[in-house]
Design an enzyme around this catalytic site. Structure first.
Site, PDB file in Angstrom:
ATOM      1  N   CYS A 163     -22.528  41.173 -26.952  1.00 31.15           N
ATOM      2  CA  CYS A 163     -23.738  40.340 -26.999  1.00 31.15           C
ATOM      3  C   CYS A 163     -23.378  38.925 -27.441  1.00 31.15           C
ATOM      4  O   CYS A 163     -22.510  38.735 -28.288  1.00 31.15           O
ATOM      5  CB  CYS A 163     -24.750  40.956 -27.957  1.00 31.15           C
ATOM      6  N   VAL A 211      -5.962  41.943 -20.345  1.00 26.94           N
ATOM      7  CA  VAL A 211      -7.282  42.445 -20.735  1.00 26.94           C
ATOM      8  C   VAL A 211      -7.570  43.783 -20.062  1.00 26.94           C
ATOM      9  O   VAL A 211      -8.621  44.376 -20.281  1.00 26.94           O
ATOM     10  CB  VAL A 211      -8.383  41.404 -20.398  1.00 26.94           C
ATOM     11  N   CYS A 243     -26.074  39.032 -31.055  1.00 26.84           N
ATOM     12  CA  CYS A 243     -25.912  40.000 -32.147  1.00 26.84           C
ATOM     13  C   CYS A 243     -24.540  40.669 -32.049  1.00 26.84           C
ATOM     14  O   CYS A 243     -23.688  40.247 -31.280  1.00 26.84           O
ATOM     15  CB  CYS A 243     -27.062  41.014 -32.148  1.00 26.84           C
ATOM     16  N   ALA A 284       9.442  44.616 -13.462  1.00 27.27           N
ATOM     17  CA  ALA A 284       9.321  45.378 -14.707  1.00 27.27           C
ATOM     18  C   ALA A 284       9.302  46.879 -14.433  1.00 27.27           C
ATOM     19  O   ALA A 284       9.903  47.662 -15.169  1.00 27.27           O
ATOM     20  CB  ALA A 284       8.056  44.957 -15.452  1.00 27.27           C
ATOM     21  N   CYS A 326     -31.196  43.086 -28.505  1.00 24.29           N
ATOM     22  CA  CYS A 326     -31.922  41.841 -28.810  1.00 24.29           C
ATOM     23  C   CYS A 326     -32.329  41.064 -27.566  1.00 24.29           C
ATOM     24  O   CYS A 326     -32.996  40.040 -27.668  1.00 24.29           O
ATOM     25  CB  CYS A 326     -31.070  40.961 -29.724  1.00 24.29           C
ATOM     26  N   HIS A 363      -5.984  38.787 -26.081  1.00 28.66           N
ATOM     27  CA  HIS A 363      -6.931  38.061 -25.234  1.00 28.66           C
ATOM     28  C   HIS A 363      -8.186  38.885 -24.933  1.00 28.66           C
ATOM     29  O   HIS A 363      -8.920  38.574 -23.999  1.00 28.66           O
ATOM     30  CB  HIS A 363      -6.249  37.595 -23.943  1.00 28.66           C
ATOM     31  N   CYS A 376     -28.552  42.368 -23.514  1.00 36.50           N
ATOM     32  CA  CYS A 376     -28.340  43.213 -24.698  1.00 36.50           C
ATOM     33  C   CYS A 376     -29.549  44.134 -24.901  1.00 36.50           C
ATOM     34  O   CYS A 376     -30.674  43.648 -24.990  1.00 36.50           O
ATOM     35  CB  CYS A 376     -28.141  42.322 -25.917  1.00 36.50           C
ATOM     36  N   THR A 418       5.505  37.608 -18.462  1.00 34.66           N
ATOM     37  CA  THR A 418       4.612  36.509 -18.844  1.00 34.66           C
ATOM     38  C   THR A 418       5.275  35.179 -18.520  1.00 34.66           C
ATOM     39  O   THR A 418       6.495  35.042 -18.643  1.00 34.66           O
ATOM     40  CB  THR A 418       4.203  36.560 -20.332  1.00 34.66           C
ATOM     41  N   SER A 419       4.457  34.200 -18.118  1.00 32.32           N
ATOM     42  CA  SER A 419       5.005  32.878 -17.810  1.00 32.32           C
ATOM     43  C   SER A 419       5.263  32.093 -19.099  1.00 32.32           C
ATOM     44  O   SER A 419       5.960  31.094 -19.080  1.00 32.32           O
ATOM     45  CB  SER A 419       4.054  32.124 -16.889  1.00 32.32           C
TER      46      SER A 419
HETATM   47  P1  OAD Z   1       0.986  34.528 -15.525  1.00 31.74           P
HETATM   48  O1  OAD Z   1       0.303  34.795 -14.240  1.00 31.74           O
HETATM   49  O2  OAD Z   1       0.970  33.149 -16.043  1.00 31.74           O
HETATM   50  O3  OAD Z   1       2.509  34.955 -15.415  1.00 31.74           O
HETATM   51  C1  OAD Z   1       2.898  36.189 -14.881  1.00 31.74           C
HETATM   52  C2  OAD Z   1       4.404  36.316 -15.048  1.00 31.74           C
HETATM   53  O4  OAD Z   1       4.795  37.603 -14.597  1.00 31.74           O
HETATM   54  C3  OAD Z   1       5.202  35.301 -14.223  1.00 31.74           C
HETATM   55  O5  OAD Z   1       6.219  34.735 -15.048  1.00 31.74           O
HETATM   56  C4  OAD Z   1       5.819  36.142 -13.090  1.00 31.74           C
HETATM   57  O6  OAD Z   1       7.088  35.659 -12.675  1.00 31.74           O
HETATM   58  C5  OAD Z   1       5.939  37.490 -13.767  1.00 31.74           C
HETATM   59  N1  OAD Z   1       5.910  38.657 -12.871  1.00 31.74           N
HETATM   60  C6  OAD Z   1       5.170  38.844 -11.758  1.00 31.74           C
HETATM   61  N2  OAD Z   1       5.356  40.062 -11.230  1.00 31.74           N
HETATM   62  C7  OAD Z   1       6.257  40.687 -12.038  1.00 31.74           C
HETATM   63  C8  OAD Z   1       6.866  41.984 -12.054  1.00 31.74           C
HETATM   64  N3  OAD Z   1       6.599  42.883 -11.110  1.00 31.74           N
HETATM   65  N4  OAD Z   1       7.739  42.260 -13.045  1.00 31.74           N
HETATM   66  C9  OAD Z   1       8.032  41.348 -14.000  1.00 31.74           C
HETATM   67  N5  OAD Z   1       7.488  40.118 -14.046  1.00 31.74           N
HETATM   68  C10 OAD Z   1       6.604  39.789 -13.096  1.00 31.74           C
HETATM   69  O7  OAD Z   1       0.396  35.581 -16.583  1.00 31.74           O
HETATM   70  P2  OAD Z   1       0.446  35.516 -18.173  1.00 31.74           P
HETATM   71  O8  OAD Z   1       1.710  34.936 -18.653  1.00 31.74           O
HETATM   72  O9  OAD Z   1       0.060  36.855 -18.666  1.00 31.74           O
HETATM   73  O10 OAD Z   1      -5.304  34.028 -20.396  1.00 31.74           O
HETATM   74  O11 OAD Z   1      -0.735  34.525 -18.473  1.00 31.74           O
HETATM   75  C11 OAD Z   1      -1.088  34.226 -19.785  1.00 31.74           C
HETATM   76  C12 OAD Z   1      -2.569  33.997 -19.890  1.00 31.74           C
HETATM   77  O12 OAD Z   1      -2.976  32.991 -18.951  1.00 31.74           O
HETATM   78  C13 OAD Z   1      -3.437  35.176 -19.509  1.00 31.74           C
HETATM   79  O13 OAD Z   1      -3.584  36.115 -20.556  1.00 31.74           O
HETATM   80  C14 OAD Z   1      -4.731  34.531 -19.178  1.00 31.74           C
HETATM   81  C15 OAD Z   1      -4.225  33.404 -18.324  1.00 31.74           C
HETATM   82  O14 OAD Z   1      -5.057  32.313 -18.211  1.00 31.74           O
HETATM   83  C16 OAD Z   1      -6.601  34.146 -20.647  1.00 31.74           C
HETATM   84  O15 OAD Z   1      -7.360  34.613 -19.835  1.00 31.74           O
HETATM   85  C17 OAD Z   1      -7.004  33.645 -21.988  1.00 31.74           C
HETATM   86 ZN    ZN Z   2     -27.766  41.469 -28.917  1.00 31.72          ZN
END
Ligand code: OAD
Ligand code: ZN
Length: 255
Positions: free
Chosen positions: A127, A103, A130, A231, A150, A119, A147, A188-189
């Protein structure tokens, strides 16, 4: 013998429609905490208290305080070499779209153009009644903010647990996944759906899956290539290898 990262460079160069899926790990080296793992946000905070519609109805001020803290952190952060590498890969014409679960605005600030934020966006307040929305360049002064249109409460422009993903972004995600012949999954996990299903869609269509992560994740089992590392270190190296390949090809043509 080619090292895995060189094989990945070959695969990316051969792909016709490469997409990327990014998660909190890509912003970790910018100083933004991830959700899971050692210093993850969900280790210190309960999602049920902060990131659900019910939590917001119960205590909008507390929820806004938490988001304000995260907003301040994001505004102070800068994109890292991983964000820039993906923007370069798009400029080269290789990467066609990034689907991000993040985000923050670090992909945008690094120069990525075709970005799908499934996300939501923490730097937008919207709001609860509205259609009013507002871009934030600082945390709101008064919490919870109201807001101007409203008078209802404004809420963070993010997707909370139990909420559907935004339709436009979800449609764009599936259109891209259905065109892709390869996907680069970064930081991402792979435990939150439907985001976690995108690599599988690409794989089932015969595309390849490349994963970059500091440790194996839920995606690793379907990955054709897993490059373990940060990364911000791996992706610039990948760009360098691709650049070398392109230069060699050019030299071969006598250009
Ligand atoms: P996570 O915190 O679940 O996972 C982060 C991933 O990044 C893990 O697999 C780490 O091993 C990896 N990681 C950490 N540092 C790194 C680096 N320097 N280089 C490469 N990899 C690295 O985060 P997300 O998978 O993004 O949702 O989580 C998914 C969603 O869960 C988020 O968007 C959020 C959360 O609840 C909402 O808020 C709806
Ligand atoms: Zn409003």
């Amino acid at each position: 013998m080619k090292r895995p990262i060189e094989l990945v460079a070959d695969a990316l160069l051969k792909s016709k429609y490469l997409i990327a899926l990014t998660g909190a790990g890509i912003s970790a080296e910018s100083g933004i905490p991830t959700f899971r793992g050692k210093n993850g946000l969900w280790r210190k905070f309960r999602a049920e208290d902060l990131a659900t519609p019910e939590a917001f109805s119960r205590n909008p001020k507390l929820v806004w305080e938490w988001y304000s803290w995260r907003i301040s952190m994001i505004l102070k952060a800068d994109p890292n070499p991983a964000h820039y590498a993906l923007a370069i890969l798009e400029d080269m014409g290789i990467l066609k779209a990034i689907i991000t679960q993040n985000v923050d605005d670090l992909h945008e600030r690094a120069g990525t153009k075709n970005l799908i934020k499934i996300h939501g966006d923490i730097l937008t307040a919207k709001c609860t009644s509205c259609r009013y929305t507002k871009k934030l360049d600082s945390p709101p002064n008064e919490l919870p903010p109201k807001c101007p249109n409203c008078g209802s409460l404004l809420r963070p422009g993010v997707v909370w647990f139990g909420e559907p993903l935004p339709k436009k972004e979800l449609d764009a995600t599936f259109i891209n996944a259905s065109k892709a012949d390869g996907i680069l999954v970064v930081g991402t996990s792979g435990v939150v759906y439907p985001a976690a299903s995108i690599p599988l869609i690409v794989k089932e269509r015969g595309g390849f899956v490349v994963e970059v992560n500091i440790k194996p994740s839920n995606i690793t089992q379907i990955a054709d290539f897993f490059i373990q590392g940060k990364a911000g270190e791996i992706l610039p190296r990948l760009i360098q290898i691709i650049n070398n390949r392109l230069n060699v090809d050019r030299d071969d043509r006598g250009g």
